[in-house]
Write a protein that holds these residues in place. Structure first.
Motif, PDB file in Angstrom:
ATOM      1  N   HIS A  16       0.852  -1.192   0.000  1.00  0.00           N
ATOM      2  CA  HIS A  16       0.000   0.000   0.000  1.00  0.00           C
ATOM      3  C   HIS A  16       0.891   1.245   0.000  1.00  0.00           C
ATOM      4  O   HIS A  16       1.941   1.258   0.650  1.00  0.00           O
ATOM      5  N   PRO A  17       0.475   2.297  -0.703  1.00  0.00           N
ATOM      6  CA  PRO A  17       1.295   3.519  -0.762  1.00  0.00           C
ATOM      7  C   PRO A  17       1.620   4.123   0.601  1.00  0.00           C
ATOM      8  O   PRO A  17       2.668   4.755   0.769  1.00  0.00           O
ATOM      9  N   SER A  18       0.759   3.929   1.578  1.00  0.00           N
ATOM     10  CA  SER A  18       1.014   4.485   2.910  1.00  0.00           C
ATOM     11  C   SER A  18       2.229   3.848   3.571  1.00  0.00           C
ATOM     12  O   SER A  18       2.782   4.388   4.522  1.00  0.00           O
ATOM     13  N   LYS A  19       2.662   2.693   3.072  1.00  0.00           N
ATOM     14  CA  LYS A  19       3.820   1.978   3.632  1.00  0.00           C
ATOM     15  C   LYS A  19       5.101   2.260   2.843  1.00  0.00           C
ATOM     16  O   LYS A  19       6.114   1.605   3.057  1.00  0.00           O
ATOM     17  N   SER A  20       5.075   3.230   1.936  1.00  0.00           N
ATOM     18  CA  SER A  20       6.210   3.454   1.036  1.00  0.00           C
ATOM     19  C   SER A  20       7.431   4.069   1.723  1.00  0.00           C
ATOM     20  O   SER A  20       8.531   4.019   1.189  1.00  0.00           O
ATOM     21  N   ARG A  21       7.287   4.600   2.906  1.00  0.00           N
ATOM     22  CA  ARG A  21       8.437   5.178   3.609  1.00  0.00           C
ATOM     23  C   ARG A  21       9.444   4.116   4.041  1.00  0.00           C
ATOM     24  O   ARG A  21      10.644   4.348   4.047  1.00  0.00           O
ATOM     25  N   ASN A  22       8.941   2.961   4.447  1.00  0.00           N
ATOM     26  CA  ASN A  22       9.825   1.870   4.863  1.00  0.00           C
ATOM     27  C   ASN A  22       9.396   0.590   4.139  1.00  0.00           C
ATOM     28  O   ASN A  22       8.669  -0.233   4.679  1.00  0.00           O
ATOM     29  N   VAL A  23       9.873   0.453   2.915  1.00  0.00           N
ATOM     30  CA  VAL A  23       9.453  -0.653   2.054  1.00  0.00           C
ATOM     31  C   VAL A  23       9.872  -2.002   2.633  1.00  0.00           C
ATOM     32  O   VAL A  23       9.096  -2.957   2.643  1.00  0.00           O
ATOM     33  N   ARG A  24      11.095  -2.103   3.144  1.00  0.00           N
ATOM     34  CA  ARG A  24      11.579  -3.370   3.695  1.00  0.00           C
ATOM     35  C   ARG A  24      10.703  -3.847   4.855  1.00  0.00           C
ATOM     36  O   ARG A  24      10.340  -5.021   4.937  1.00  0.00           O
ATOM     37  N   LYS A  25      10.322  -2.929   5.719  1.00  0.00           N
ATOM     38  CA  LYS A  25       9.457  -3.278   6.850  1.00  0.00           C
ATOM     39  C   LYS A  25       8.086  -3.740   6.348  1.00  0.00           C
ATOM     40  O   LYS A  25       7.515  -4.699   6.868  1.00  0.00           O
ATOM     41  N   ALA A  26       7.580  -3.083   5.319  1.00  0.00           N
ATOM     42  CA  ALA A  26       6.276  -3.453   4.754  1.00  0.00           C
ATOM     43  C   ALA A  26       6.344  -4.846   4.118  1.00  0.00           C
ATOM     44  O   ALA A  26       5.411  -5.648   4.260  1.00  0.00           O
ATOM     45  N   ILE A  27       7.452  -5.146   3.449  1.00  0.00           N
ATOM     46  CA  ILE A  27       7.624  -6.477   2.843  1.00  0.00           C
ATOM     47  C   ILE A  27       7.691  -7.542   3.935  1.00  0.00           C
ATOM     48  O   ILE A  27       7.044  -8.587   3.831  1.00  0.00           O
ATOM     49  N   CYS A  28       8.453  -7.267   4.973  1.00  0.00           N
ATOM     50  CA  CYS A  28       8.559  -8.221   6.093  1.00  0.00           C
ATOM     51  C   CYS A  28       7.198  -8.453   6.739  1.00  0.00           C
ATOM     52  O   CYS A  28       6.867  -9.595   7.105  1.00  0.00           O
ATOM     53  N   ARG A  29       6.402  -7.421   6.871  1.00  0.00           N
ATOM     54  CA  ARG A  29       5.068  -7.556   7.467  1.00  0.00           C
ATOM     55  C   ARG A  29       4.189  -8.455   6.590  1.00  0.00           C
ATOM     56  O   ARG A  29       3.466  -9.317   7.100  1.00  0.00           O
ATOM     57  N   GLU A  30       4.273  -8.264   5.269  1.00  0.00           N
ATOM     58  CA  GLU A  30       3.483  -9.090   4.351  1.00  0.00           C
ATOM     59  C   GLU A  30       3.901 -10.555   4.430  1.00  0.00           C
ATOM     60  O   GLU A  30       3.064 -11.444   4.499  1.00  0.00           O
ATOM     61  N   LEU A  31       5.207 -10.797   4.414  1.00  0.00           N
ATOM     62  CA  LEU A  31       5.685 -12.179   4.492  1.00  0.00           C
ATOM     63  C   LEU A  31       5.403 -12.797   5.863  1.00  0.00           C
ATOM     64  O   LEU A  31       5.086 -13.980   5.958  1.00  0.00           O
ATOM     65  N   SER A  33       2.882 -12.322   7.657  1.00  0.00           N
ATOM     66  CA  SER A  33       1.465 -12.708   7.736  1.00  0.00           C
ATOM     67  C   SER A  33       1.236 -14.122   7.197  1.00  0.00           C
ATOM     68  O   SER A  33       0.195 -14.725   7.435  1.00  0.00           O
ATOM     69  N   LEU A  34       2.213 -14.658   6.468  1.00  0.00           N
ATOM     70  CA  LEU A  34       2.105 -16.006   5.904  1.00  0.00           C
ATOM     71  C   LEU A  34       2.735 -17.085   6.796  1.00  0.00           C
ATOM     72  O   LEU A  34       2.601 -18.274   6.509  1.00  0.00           O
ATOM     73  N   LEU A  35       3.428 -16.674   7.857  1.00  0.00           N
ATOM     74  CA  LEU A  35       4.126 -17.636   8.716  1.00  0.00           C
ATOM     75  C   LEU A  35       3.149 -18.595   9.397  1.00  0.00           C
ATOM     76  O   LEU A  35       2.059 -18.210   9.813  1.00  0.00           O
ATOM     77  N   PHE A  36       3.565 -19.856   9.519  1.00  0.00           N
ATOM     78  CA  PHE A  36       2.839 -20.929  10.207  1.00  0.00           C
ATOM     79  C   PHE A  36       1.450 -21.166   9.633  1.00  0.00           C
ATOM     80  O   PHE A  36       0.532 -21.549  10.346  1.00  0.00           O
TER      81      PHE A  36
END
Length: 196
Positions: A16-31, A33-36
Motif C-alpha cells: 500500500h502507498p502508505s507503507k512506502s516510507r519503509n518498504v523493507r518493513k512493509a515487505i517483512c510484514r506481508e511475508l 502474515s504467511l508464517l505458520f
C-alpha cells in the motif's frame, strides 16, 4: 528431519502507498502474515524467510488505491511432511489409546493404539503412563521423550499429523541413535577383524 525443505523464491510483493516510507518493513510484514500457515503456492507451511529486495524499481498497479509491487528474492524454510516420511517431536501425553506429540512446536501429531507396534506395552511406571518395549526395557516412550514417527497423513488446514510407530526405525530418538552407534561400532570391529 524429513518434511523440511529450503527453497529459493522470486516473489512480487504488493504494498500500500502508505507503507512506502519503509518498504523493507512493509515487505517483512506481508511475508510474516504467511508464517505458520499452509500456502499452496509454496506447497508447505512457511516457517522462516530470508529476503533481499531484488530491485529499487516498483511496478505501480492502477486502481482506486495504486498499490506498488516490489520484486523480492527470498529463501524460504518450508514444512510439508509427505506420507511415509519421518518427523520428530516431543511427547505431550500418553494414554492407553494414543500418544500425543508436538512437532516443531506448532504441529500436533497423534499415534493411535493400532499404529503402535506390538513390541510396546502400555504401563504405569512411577505413577507415569508410558509405553515400554518388550525387547529392550531402556526403550521407553513417556511424556517429554523426543519421538521419531512415520507420517501417515498431514492435514494442512489444522496442521495435524496422523503418525505411526509400526516401522522399526521409529521410537525414542535417543534410543534409536544409541542403537545406531552400537551397530556402527560392531560393523567397525568386524571390518578390523577381517583385515587381521
Amino acid at each position: 528431519m524429513e518434511g523440511l525443505k529450503l527453497s529459493d523464491a522470486e516473489l512480487m510483493v504488493y504494498i500500500h502507498p502508505s507503507k512506502s516510507r519503509n518498504v523493507r518493513k512493509a515487505i517483512c510484514r506481508e511475508l510474516s502474515s504467511l508464517l505458520f500457515q499452509y500456502d499452496e503456492t509454496f506447497d508447505g507451511v512457511l516457517l522462516a524467510y530470508d529476503l533481499t529486495v531484488g530491485s529499487k524499481q516498483a511496478k505501480i498497479l492502477a486502481g482506486l488505491t495504486p498499490y506498488f509491487g516490489v520484486r523480492v528474492n527470498t529463501k524460504l524454510l518450508l514444512f510439508n511432511p509427505k506420507p511415509n516420511s519421518l518427523v520428530e517431536g516431543k511427547i505431550l501425553k500418553v494414554s492407553l489409546e494414543s500418544i500425543h506429540v508436538v512437532v516443531l512446536g506448532f504441529s500436533a501429531a497423534v499415534i493411535t493404539d493400532v499404529d503402535i507396534r506390538e513390541e510396546f506395552k502400555y504401563r504405569m511406571k512411577d505413577g507415569e503412563e508410558c509405553f515400554v518395549s518388550r525387547s529392550d526395557k531402556d526403550h521407553v516412550l513417556k511424556v517429554g521423550t523426543m519421538l521419531r514417527l512415520q507420517v501417515q497423513s498431514f492435514d494442512e488446514e489444522v496442521m495435524h499429523i496422523a503418525g505411526s510407530l509400526i516401522p522399526a526405525n521409529t521410537g525414542c530418538v535417543k534410543w534409536l541413535e544409541k542403537k545406531n552407534d552400537e551397530e556402527a561400532l560392531h560393523m567397525d570391529r568386524d571390518r578390523k577383524r577381517r583385515k587381521l
